[in-house]
Design a protein around this motif. Structure first.
Motif, mmCIF file in Angstrom:
data_model
loop_
_atom_site.group_PDB
_atom_site.id
_atom_site.type_symbol
_atom_site.label_atom_id
_atom_site.label_comp_id
_atom_site.label_asym_id
_atom_site.label_seq_id
_atom_site.Cartn_x
_atom_site.Cartn_y
_atom_site.Cartn_z
ATOM 1 N N PHE A 52 0.821 -1.094 -0.028
ATOM 2 C CA PHE A 52 0.112 0.302 -0.184
ATOM 3 C C PHE A 52 0.734 1.414 0.393
ATOM 4 C CE2 PHE A 52 -3.570 -2.748 0.077
ATOM 5 C CZ PHE A 52 -4.620 -1.788 -0.650
ATOM 6 N N ALA A 53 2.025 1.524 0.254
ATOM 7 C CA ALA A 53 3.039 2.341 0.113
ATOM 8 C C ALA A 53 3.218 2.548 -0.984
ATOM 9 C CB ALA A 53 4.038 2.270 0.914
ATOM 10 N N ASP A 54 3.461 1.408 -2.027
ATOM 11 C CA ASP A 54 3.522 1.709 -2.919
ATOM 12 C C ASP A 54 2.364 2.630 -4.223
ATOM 13 O OD1 ASP A 54 5.988 0.119 -2.715
ATOM 14 O OD2 ASP A 54 5.886 -1.673 -4.102
ATOM 15 N N LYS A 55 1.683 2.025 -3.810
ATOM 16 C CA LYS A 55 -0.511 2.249 -3.955
ATOM 17 C C LYS A 55 -0.067 3.504 -3.892
ATOM 18 C CE LYS A 55 -3.089 -1.838 -3.947
ATOM 19 N NZ LYS A 55 -2.703 -2.989 -3.613
ATOM 20 N N ILE A 56 0.156 4.331 -2.595
ATOM 21 C CA ILE A 56 -0.480 5.659 -2.269
ATOM 22 C C ILE A 56 0.706 6.594 -2.809
ATOM 23 C CG2 ILE A 56 0.986 5.702 -0.105
ATOM 24 C CD1 ILE A 56 -2.494 7.375 0.119
ATOM 25 N N LEU A 112 3.615 -2.378 -12.137
ATOM 26 C CA LEU A 112 3.447 -2.628 -10.430
ATOM 27 C C LEU A 112 2.064 -3.111 -10.515
ATOM 28 C CD1 LEU A 112 4.684 -1.413 -7.831
ATOM 29 C CD2 LEU A 112 3.654 0.436 -7.812
ATOM 30 N N GLY A 113 1.371 -2.213 -11.216
ATOM 31 C CA GLY A 113 -0.325 -3.001 -10.655
ATOM 32 C C GLY A 113 -0.748 -4.183 -11.196
ATOM 33 N N ALA A 114 0.373 -4.689 -12.291
ATOM 34 C CA ALA A 114 0.175 -6.186 -12.307
ATOM 35 C C ALA A 114 0.917 -7.135 -11.290
ATOM 36 C CB ALA A 114 0.885 -6.408 -14.055
ATOM 37 N N ILE A 142 9.059 -7.950 -8.388
ATOM 38 C CA ILE A 142 8.724 -6.786 -9.564
ATOM 39 C C ILE A 142 8.283 -5.811 -9.027
ATOM 40 C CG2 ILE A 142 6.138 -6.947 -11.220
ATOM 41 C CD1 ILE A 142 6.327 -9.938 -11.270
ATOM 42 N N TRP A 143 7.787 -5.469 -7.589
ATOM 43 C CA TRP A 143 7.395 -4.276 -6.920
ATOM 44 C C TRP A 143 8.647 -3.356 -7.217
ATOM 45 C CZ3 TRP A 143 4.176 -6.244 -1.806
ATOM 46 C CH2 TRP A 143 3.179 -6.523 -2.371
ATOM 47 N N ALA A 144 9.785 -4.260 -6.104
ATOM 48 C CA ALA A 144 10.510 -2.984 -6.086
ATOM 49 C C ALA A 144 11.479 -2.748 -7.311
ATOM 50 C CB ALA A 144 11.860 -3.539 -5.468
ATOM 51 N N LEU A 145 11.215 -3.579 -8.529
ATOM 52 C CA LEU A 145 11.818 -2.952 -9.808
ATOM 53 C C LEU A 145 10.607 -1.973 -10.347
ATOM 54 C CD1 LEU A 145 13.940 -6.382 -10.728
ATOM 55 C CD2 LEU A 145 14.637 -5.042 -9.277
ATOM 56 N N ALA A 146 10.058 -2.177 -9.999
ATOM 57 C CA ALA A 146 9.259 -1.549 -10.976
ATOM 58 C C ALA A 146 8.966 0.278 -10.713
ATOM 59 C CB ALA A 146 7.345 -1.520 -11.048
ATOM 60 N N GLN A 147 9.352 0.511 -9.181
ATOM 61 C CA GLN A 147 10.285 1.624 -8.668
ATOM 62 C C GLN A 147 11.098 2.268 -9.658
ATOM 63 O OE1 GLN A 147 7.229 2.789 -7.066
ATOM 64 N NE2 GLN A 147 6.660 1.476 -6.012
ATOM 65 N N PHE A 148 12.024 1.436 -9.817
ATOM 66 C CA PHE A 148 13.490 2.690 -9.810
ATOM 67 C C PHE A 148 12.987 3.677 -11.195
ATOM 68 C CE2 PHE A 148 14.743 -0.892 -6.488
ATOM 69 C CZ PHE A 148 15.585 -0.341 -6.315
ATOM 70 N N SER A 162 -5.683 5.197 -12.952
ATOM 71 C CA SER A 162 -6.940 3.838 -13.449
ATOM 72 C C SER A 162 -5.782 2.785 -13.705
ATOM 73 C CB SER A 162 -7.679 4.212 -14.609
ATOM 74 O OG SER A 162 -8.567 5.340 -13.588
ATOM 75 N N SER A 163 -4.488 3.400 -14.260
ATOM 76 C CA SER A 163 -2.906 2.408 -15.432
ATOM 77 C C SER A 163 -3.074 1.718 -14.110
ATOM 78 C CB SER A 163 -2.575 3.457 -15.103
ATOM 79 O OG SER A 163 -1.714 3.610 -14.994
ATOM 80 N N PHE A 164 -2.673 1.369 -12.795
ATOM 81 C CA PHE A 164 -1.910 0.944 -11.433
ATOM 82 C C PHE A 164 -3.165 -0.207 -12.098
ATOM 83 C CE2 PHE A 164 -2.669 -1.146 -7.446
ATOM 84 C CZ PHE A 164 -1.543 -1.237 -7.222
#
Length: 447
Positions: free
Chosen positions: A41-45, A126-128, A102-108, A70-72
């Motif tokens: 949820f930190a990733d989401k917010i 990230l949503g996937a 996947i979450w971590a790599l999508a942020q960088f 919405s793209s998420f």
């Protein structure tokens, strides 16, 4: 017999086939999965929290920012369903690990200069990765707890969403205000990798169920019957309304505080925590009350179905008052309480589905449930953005958007009250399967 056992009728003293004792290590795994949802949820917010700086830097209109929110969810539901079937066959330990990587790599990629298109693509990826998160985590926890003890760990897992916001908002907002919104994304990538390391060291598969063995030995119920059962439909409908409110909170709450009510970005960061603090209280209370009610012999129709649905209706009614009260304080209070009450439904629906779904099919059913109700995440942010852009004033647009949210919540809560009957669902589905088998046998029998 599978760990979800047979639904217990009121006053029943029939012994369950599942173990009564919670295995050693169950609460360690629960805590790790709580942290998993904190990161989730930190990733989401972060996009909502950095909404105003992002819109300013990238020169986005409200409709474009709504599209970004919405793209998420574009691949969220598809990924949830696919992975839901995978965890029927593959150990949840490794699936959870893969998702977190996947979450971590999508942020960088957002750490440097970024275009709207790049940001959009990274949020879709990230949503996937996050689409299956809650359903897989629930499936993993249910391998550690028998049915009558699942409400509290489900509540703790659900609390990860609230604490993900409560803990992340001050820290991320400090980074956004004092450095850049780009670095907020990078910080989340690092935190995600830390969780991966902890899970590699301590994460384990639950001992109460072997879904691969159960897939061979356990009687199955056709997926069509499970997915068209009234309780499954009721869970999807009720949680859809709750997730409408949640997705607006993730995307539009902070922009509303800044652009709608005139708070600074720094103050908005603290105000943005309030719905999640209140929601966290609702979640814990719901889990505790549900478990106490069941221990006293109350049917799950009441202890789960009614307990989760009534707060949705009340929350919708409170949210509907928002446009009729004066002053930022009262408007924030209505938004905080109205949207916060939605948290109850997340605690009770997964255990209700677990009551009547065979353990070897549960991962897929909970994932499909998640995939359907999170479709609200695609619709709600875009609707809000469109309403704001076409309104006579910014504040009028927000108020109209939150009124639409109220109507959706009330309708979903009413549907939950009408449809959620988990205590009779398994017997009905089992009878239907047996009747079909008997009819088939009669057709092929020489007599």
């Amino acid at each position: 017999m599978s760990a979800q056992g047979t639904p217990k009728a009121a006053g029943s003293t029939t012994a369950k086939a599942t173990p009564k004792e919670t295995p050693k290590g169950a609460w360690t795994v629960t805590f790790l999965l709580f942290l998993f949802m904190v990161v989730n949820f930190a990733d989401k917010i972060v996009v909502g929290l950095a909404g105003v700086p992002i819109m300013t830097d990238l020169k986005l209109e409200p409709e474009q920012f709504g599209l970004l929110g919405s793209s998420f969810f574009f691949l969220f539901s598809i990924s949830a369903i696919v992975v839901g079937f995978i965890v029927n066959k593959v150990a949840t330990r490794w699936v959870l690990l893969t998702l977190a990587v996947i979450w971590a790599l999508a942020q960088f990629p957002m750490v440097g200069a970024v275009s709207f298109t790049t940001l959009l693509i990274c949020r879709i990826v990230l949503g996937a990765g996050e689409g299956p998160a809650f359903s897989v985590a629930v499936h993993a926890i249910y391998k550690w707890f028998p049915d009558e003890k699942r409400a509290l760990p489900t509540a703790i897992l659900t609390q990860g969403s609230a604490f993900g916001v409560i803990l992340a908002v001050p820290a991320l907002n400090w980074v956004i205000v004092n450095h850049s919104w780009h670095y907020a994304f990078g910080a989340l990538g690092v935190v995600g990798l830390i969780w991966v390391a902890a899970w590699l060291a301590l994460g384990k598969e639950g001992p109460l169920e072997d879904t691969q063995a159960l897939a061979v030995s356990e009687p199955k119920i056709p997926y069509l019957q499970l997915l068209t059962s009234r309780t499954f439909i009721g869970c999807v409908a009720a949680t859809f309304g709750a997730y409408w409110a949640l997705s607006l909170g993730l995307t539009w709450f902070t922009p509303f505080i800044v652009k709608g009510l005139g708070f600074s970005q720094t103050d908005a960061g603290f105000v943005s925590i309030l719905p999640w603090v209140f929601g966290a209280t609702i979640v814990i209370l719901t889990g505790w009350i549900s478990q106490v009610m069941m221990a006293r012999g109350v049917t799950t129709r009441i202890a789960r179905g009614v307990l989760g649905s009534v707060p949705l209706v009340l929350g919708g009614l409170i949210l509907a008052m928002m446009s009729h009260v004066q002053g930022a304080g009262l408007q924030i209070a209505a938004l905080v309480v109205g949207s916060g009450l939605c948290g109850a439904i997340y605690v009770v629906c997964p255990p209700m589905l677990g009551e009547f779904t065979p353990a070897s099919q549960r991962g897929a059913v909970i994932a499909i449930y998640g995939a359907l109700y999170t479709l609200a995440g695609i619709i709600a942010p875009v609707v809000m953005g469109s309403v704001i852009q076409r309104a006579g004033s910014t504040i009028d647009g927000y108020m109209t958007g939150f009124t639409i949210n109220a109507v959706v919540m009330i309708g979903s809560g009413v549907l939950g009250l009408l449809l959620l009957w988990p205590n009779t669902e398994k017997a009905r589905l089992t009878r239907g399967t047996a009747a079909q088998a008997g009819a088939l046998k009669g057709v092929v029998s020489p007599t």
